[in-house]
Design an enzyme around this catalytic site. Structure first.
Site, PDB file in Angstrom:
ATOM      1  N   ASN A 188       7.710   5.456  23.975  1.00 26.58           N
ATOM      2  CA  ASN A 188       8.183   5.288  22.615  1.00 26.58           C
ATOM      3  C   ASN A 188       9.262   6.334  22.304  1.00 26.58           C
ATOM      4  OD1 ASN A 188       8.254   4.580  19.756  1.00 26.58           O
ATOM      5  ND2 ASN A 188       7.079   6.466  19.424  1.00 26.58           N
ATOM      6  N   GLU A 189      10.488   5.860  22.107  1.00 29.24           N
ATOM      7  CA  GLU A 189      11.625   6.682  21.674  1.00 29.24           C
ATOM      8  C   GLU A 189      11.895   7.907  22.556  1.00 29.24           C
ATOM      9  OE1 GLU A 189      11.627   5.491  16.960  1.00 29.24           O
ATOM     10  OE2 GLU A 189      10.779   7.440  17.487  1.00 29.24           O
ATOM     11  N   TYR A 249      16.265   3.052  11.146  1.00 27.60           N
ATOM     12  CA  TYR A 249      15.706   3.653   9.931  1.00 27.60           C
ATOM     13  C   TYR A 249      16.860   4.119   9.057  1.00 27.60           C
ATOM     14  CZ  TYR A 249      11.268   3.127  12.141  1.00 27.60           C
ATOM     15  OH  TYR A 249      10.161   2.566  12.732  1.00 27.60           O
ATOM     16  N   TRP A 270       8.430  -2.159  11.212  1.00 25.00           N
ATOM     17  CA  TRP A 270       7.547  -0.997  11.172  1.00 25.00           C
ATOM     18  C   TRP A 270       7.125  -0.829   9.724  1.00 25.00           C
ATOM     19  CZ3 TRP A 270       5.935   2.238  15.188  1.00 25.00           C
ATOM     20  CH2 TRP A 270       5.169   3.337  14.784  1.00 25.00           C
ATOM     21  N   GLU A 307      11.902  -1.574  16.115  1.00 24.54           N
ATOM     22  CA  GLU A 307      11.359  -0.915  14.926  1.00 24.54           C
ATOM     23  C   GLU A 307      12.419  -0.982  13.842  1.00 24.54           C
ATOM     24  OE1 GLU A 307       9.847   3.051  15.196  1.00 24.54           O
ATOM     25  OE2 GLU A 307       8.843   2.737  17.124  1.00 24.54           O
TER      26      GLU A 307
END
Length: 413
Positions: free
Chosen positions: A182-183, A263, A348, A306
């Site tokens: 993850n990331e 985001y 997300w 996400e």
């Protein structure tokens, strides 16, 4: 879900049984953890059933939990809590029952649920703190002990035989794909060489164990040194210092599709207008879809793995979140309807009721957030229509066939 076929790729599209396949999904990283105890397990079932009722067909969740934290899976190097593993078995069986495929992530860049920091701590103990190299969390990507520990975890998960279904994970088409991490980021090496070498080792390793499933790296989508003409697409200049490289990292043999995260609140600033956030989202999707298209550098499917807008961001309103999601979905549909590389999004994140104490500001409850749920459901219907009416793509060899093998808490930028 009935009889399933594995998801594959052909050019810049996912395919199932030879037909293009698009996704609309969600993140629920906690499914394994809440499925351990009988009092919280029904929440996992409830969430999966609600998501399936809304037409969602894909969920991304953790297949790791390292250390001594809450409901840890790997409690010490190579030692697994069978109760927790059986919880993951349950999640897989429930996902199959309701018709949702799972993207399973194998490790975390962040300290939540152990992450690379836990592997480095284990390696320090194994080496009696004798290795100066283990002074940084980024040693995870280059230290031989960390590499061995990670590979052992990969093998343990991929060869696990589900105690409920009797099917080895590597043979279960309920799993959409594996995710290396993850990331992943490696701030100690801004050139990107260390992370690149790790991906080049781990992607073929996964495929050497499991040739059935697709594999993704888990990247956020930031452009690095090999993509100088693209760096202006990054949300800010800091992204070039993270040791990742969207183009180069995805060109590794064994990596089947590309991912981006988004985001636009924390990345652009908490008080940026919704109009500017929407403009960023459209651009972010467009530039990556172009790179992944049949005429681009990568020629592989692209997933927005996400995306979210925090209730804690400046000026947050449900209406603004709905506008952002609707615009994001529209951009993805535009690409998909033109047989482009954008294959779908995973929001997300979705919560079942009763998890208020897990809040990270991004959670959406389908039973409570009615207007947002309506947008999600409409996207699912549009995706389902695409899947029902898709014609087989041209006979371009799949990426996998060209290769032979001997395989959350949010962060602010």
């Amino acid at each position: 879900m009935g009889s399933l076929s594995f998801v594959a790729t052909k050019g810049s599209q996912f395919v199932v049984d030879g037909k293009p396949y698009y996704i609309n999904g969600f993140n629920a990283y906690f499914l394994m953890a809440i499925s351990v105890d009988s009092y919280s397990r029904p929440r996992a079932t409830m969430l999966l059933e609600e998501a399936a009722a809304a037409g969602l067909n894909t969920c991304r969740t953790w297949a790791f939990n390292d250390g001594n934290g809450y409901e840890a899976l790997q409690t010490s190097p190579g030692v697994y809590d069978e109760r927790v593993f059986q919880a993951l078995d349950f999640v897989l069986s429930e996902a199959k029952r309701v018709g949702i495929r799972l993207i399973l992530s194998l490790s975390n860049n962040w300290k939540d649920y152990g992450g690379k920091a836990q592997y480095v701590q284990w390696a320090q103990k194994i080496n009696n703190n004798a290795s100066a190299q283990l002074s940084s969390e980024d040693a995870f990507f280059s230290d031989a002990t960390c590499t061995a520990l990670y590979k052992n975890h990969v093998q343990t998960v991929l060869t696990r035989i589900n105690t409920i279904t009797g099917v080895p994970y590597k043979n279960d088409p309920t799993i959409f794909s594996w995710e290396l991490m993850n990331e992943p980021r490696c701030l100690s090496d801004q050139s990107g060489a260390i992370l690149q070498a790790w991906i080049e080792e781990m992607a073929p390793y996964v495929k050497s164990i499991d040739s059935n499933h697709l594999l993704q790296v888990g990247l956020e989508g930031f452009y690095g040194p090999s993509s100088s003409v693209r760096v202006d697409a990054n949300p800010n200049s800091y992204c070039q210092q993270l040791g990742t490289d969207f183009i180069k990292n995805h060109q590794v043999p064994g990596v089947d599709y590309a991912t981006i995260h988004a985001y636009p609140d924390s990345w652009l600033g908490w008080n940026v207008s919704v109009e500017d956030r929407i403009a960023f989202m459209k651009s972010w999707i467009s530039v990556h879809a172009a790179d992944c298209s049949s005429g681009g550098n990568l020629q592989m499917p692209l997933v927005l793995a996400e995306v979210g807008l925090s209730q804690w961001s400046g000026g947050f309103t449900v209406a603004n979140r709905d506008r952002l999601m609707a615009a994001t979905y529209a951009a993805l549909l535009e690409s998909a309807r033109a047989s482009g590389a954008a294959a779908g999004a995973l929001i997300w994140q979705l919560f079942p009721p009763g998890m208020d104490n897990w809040s990270d500001g991004y959670q959406i409850l389908l039973s409570k957030d009615i207007s947002t749920a309506a947008i999600i459901t409409q996207q699912s219907q549009d995706i389902a229509a695409l899947n029902a009416n898709s014609a087989p793509p041209s006979a371009t060899p799949s990426r996998a066939s060209l290769i032979s093998f001997p395989g959350k808490l949010r962060s602010n930028l």
